[in-house]
Design an enzyme around this catalytic site. Sequence first.
Site, mmCIF file in Angstrom:
data_model
loop_
_atom_site.group_PDB
_atom_site.id
_atom_site.type_symbol
_atom_site.label_atom_id
_atom_site.label_comp_id
_atom_site.label_asym_id
_atom_site.label_seq_id
_atom_site.Cartn_x
_atom_site.Cartn_y
_atom_site.Cartn_z
ATOM 1 N N ASP A 14 0.881 -1.310 0.119
ATOM 2 C CA ASP A 14 0.093 0.029 -0.016
ATOM 3 C C ASP A 14 0.914 1.188 -0.057
ATOM 4 O OD1 ASP A 14 -2.293 1.429 0.069
ATOM 5 O OD2 ASP A 14 -2.864 1.334 2.133
ATOM 6 N N GLY A 17 0.221 5.224 -4.498
ATOM 7 C CA GLY A 17 -0.335 6.432 -5.022
ATOM 8 C C GLY A 17 0.149 7.783 -3.998
ATOM 9 N N ARG A 18 -0.083 7.611 -2.769
ATOM 10 C CA ARG A 18 0.408 8.540 -1.675
ATOM 11 C C ARG A 18 1.861 9.039 -2.014
ATOM 12 N NH1 ARG A 18 -1.868 6.048 3.086
ATOM 13 N NH2 ARG A 18 -2.038 4.219 1.782
ATOM 14 N N TRP A 19 2.580 7.943 -2.454
ATOM 15 C CA TRP A 19 3.917 8.150 -2.497
ATOM 16 C C TRP A 19 4.267 9.187 -3.762
ATOM 17 C CZ3 TRP A 19 7.450 7.461 -6.589
ATOM 18 C CH2 TRP A 19 8.879 7.334 -6.151
ATOM 19 N N ARG A 27 0.012 8.995 -10.241
ATOM 20 C CA ARG A 27 -0.024 7.794 -9.353
ATOM 21 C C ARG A 27 0.531 6.764 -9.865
ATOM 22 N NH1 ARG A 27 -3.799 7.370 -5.309
ATOM 23 N NH2 ARG A 27 -4.165 5.098 -5.879
ATOM 24 N N HIS A 31 3.272 3.352 -8.610
ATOM 25 C CA HIS A 31 3.345 1.923 -8.992
ATOM 26 C C HIS A 31 4.431 1.507 -9.518
ATOM 27 C CE1 HIS A 31 -1.008 1.973 -7.527
ATOM 28 N NE2 HIS A 31 -1.416 2.534 -8.818
ATOM 29 N N SER A 59 -6.585 -5.809 -6.839
ATOM 30 C CA SER A 59 -7.972 -6.541 -6.474
ATOM 31 C C SER A 59 -8.913 -6.441 -7.266
ATOM 32 C CB SER A 59 -8.032 -5.820 -4.862
ATOM 33 O OG SER A 59 -8.695 -4.673 -5.223
ATOM 34 N N TRP A 63 -10.853 -2.432 -9.864
ATOM 35 C CA TRP A 63 -11.338 -2.101 -11.254
ATOM 36 C C TRP A 63 -12.253 -0.623 -11.230
ATOM 37 C CZ3 TRP A 63 -9.870 -4.781 -15.361
ATOM 38 C CH2 TRP A 63 -9.540 -6.116 -15.166
ATOM 39 N N LEU A 128 12.442 -19.812 -5.029
ATOM 40 C CA LEU A 128 11.466 -18.864 -4.043
ATOM 41 C C LEU A 128 10.028 -18.656 -4.717
ATOM 42 C CD1 LEU A 128 10.735 -16.508 -1.999
ATOM 43 C CD2 LEU A 128 11.453 -14.844 -3.716
ATOM 44 N N ARG A 178 1.707 -4.863 5.811
ATOM 45 C CA ARG A 178 0.909 -4.033 4.975
ATOM 46 C C ARG A 178 1.863 -2.648 5.363
ATOM 47 N NH1 ARG A 178 -4.983 -2.765 3.924
ATOM 48 N NH2 ARG A 178 -4.798 -0.896 2.773
ATOM 49 N N ARG A 184 -5.425 -2.756 8.208
ATOM 50 C CA ARG A 184 -6.350 -3.455 7.696
ATOM 51 C C ARG A 184 -6.104 -4.493 6.765
ATOM 52 N NH1 ARG A 184 -7.913 1.771 5.956
ATOM 53 N NH2 ARG A 184 -7.399 2.349 3.886
HETATM 54 C C1 FPP Z 1 -1.800 0.042 -3.585
HETATM 55 O O1 FPP Z 1 -1.539 1.259 -3.196
HETATM 56 C C2 FPP Z 1 -1.316 -0.708 -4.439
HETATM 57 C C3 FPP Z 1 -1.760 -1.234 -5.758
HETATM 58 C C4 FPP Z 1 -3.342 -1.170 -5.789
HETATM 59 C C5 FPP Z 1 -1.030 -1.912 -6.733
HETATM 60 C C6 FPP Z 1 0.124 -2.577 -6.418
HETATM 61 C C7 FPP Z 1 0.706 -2.800 -7.723
HETATM 62 C C8 FPP Z 1 2.122 -2.809 -7.793
HETATM 63 C C9 FPP Z 1 3.309 -2.230 -6.860
HETATM 64 C C10 FPP Z 1 2.814 -2.724 -9.228
HETATM 65 C C11 FPP Z 1 2.941 -4.441 -9.075
HETATM 66 C C12 FPP Z 1 3.255 -4.852 -10.632
HETATM 67 C C13 FPP Z 1 3.863 -5.985 -10.824
HETATM 68 C C14 FPP Z 1 4.355 -6.119 -11.998
HETATM 69 C C15 FPP Z 1 4.409 -6.852 -9.756
HETATM 70 P P1 FPP Z 1 -2.340 2.350 -3.616
HETATM 71 O O2 FPP Z 1 -2.388 2.799 -4.904
HETATM 72 O O3 FPP Z 1 -3.686 2.097 -3.293
HETATM 73 O O4 FPP Z 1 -1.552 3.470 -2.746
HETATM 74 P P2 FPP Z 1 -2.541 4.873 -2.016
HETATM 75 O O5 FPP Z 1 -3.219 4.121 -0.698
HETATM 76 O O6 FPP Z 1 -1.355 5.623 -1.634
HETATM 77 O O7 FPP Z 1 -3.269 5.407 -2.959
#
Ligand code: FPP
Length: 236
Positions: A14, A17-19, A27, A31, A59, A63, A128, A178, A184
Site C-alpha cells: 500500500d 499513490g500517496r508516495w 499515481r 506503482h 484486487s 477495477w 522462491l 502491510r 486493515r
Molecule cells: C496500493 O497502493 C497498490 C496497488 C493497488 C497496486 C500495487 C501494484 C504494484 C506495486 C505494481 C505491481 C506490478 C508488478 C508487475 C508486480 P495505492 O495505489 O492504493 O496507494 P494509496 O493508498 O497511497 O493510494
Amino acid sequence: MKSHLPTHVAFIMDGNGRWAQKRGLARLKGHAAGVETVRSVCEELSKLGVEYVTFYTFSTENWKRPWEEVSGLFTLMRSYFKSELNTIIEKGLRIRFIGDRGEGTKLPADILELMNEVEAKTAHNTKLHATFAINYSGRDELLRAARKLAAEGTEITADTFETALDTHGLPDPDFIIRTSGEQRISNFLLWQIAYAELYFCDAAWPDFTATHLQAALSAYTTRQRRFGAVPATTAA
Ligand code: FPP
C-alpha cells in the site's frame, strides 16, 4: 535468524499513490516505483531463505479506479513479466497467480496468456515461490471455491475446500506485512490468514527497503504463535 523465519510472507503493497502524489507525480509513477520494491523484496527473501512470498497486486475492487490507472497497472505487469522472465527463470523463482481467471474475467486476454506462460516457464523452479494476486479478493475466492464444490457435488470439508481455493498447494502465510500505515486486511487471503501474524509498517511501498524487511522479520521472531493452543510451558 533463519530458523525463526516465516515460511510464507504476504505483502499488502500500500501507499504507491500517496508516495507519488507527495512528489507531485502521477499515481502510476508510484506503482512503477513499487515494482522495484517487488524486485528487491524477492531478492532479499531469496537471500534469507524464505520460501514463499505473495503480493497483493490488483484486487477485484481495483477495477473501480480510473481506467488510466488500471490500464497503466496492466502495462507495468506486461513489461515486468516480459522483460524479467529470463532473469526470473535464472534466479529460480517459481511464479504463480491467484485471482479470478475464469470465463467472463475482466482481465485482458494478453495478460491471461502472459500469466499462463510465466507459470508454465517457471513451474520447475524452487528457489522462491512468488505468488501475485491479480483480479483477486478473498471473498471472491471463497465464493468461487464454494460454487465449484457445489457444482461438482463434492462434500464440503476443510480439505476439499482448501483444494478448491486459488492457493491450493501453497502453505498459509505466516506473516502479513502491510505498508503505508493503514491497519486493515482489505479482503486479502481471508481463509489463509486465520493464524497469520500481522505487521504494519509506516513506510509507503516504494520506500520499503531491506532494512524495513529485516525489522519486520525480526519482530516476527519475537511473536509467540499458539494456533489456539496453550504454550507448552503452561500446559497442566
Ligand atoms: C496500493 O497502493 C497498490 C496497488 C493497488 C497496486 C500495487 C501494484 C504494484 C506495486 C505494481 C505491481 C506490478 C508488478 C508487475 C508486480 P495505492 O495505489 O492504493 O496507494 P494509496 O493508498 O497511497 O493510494
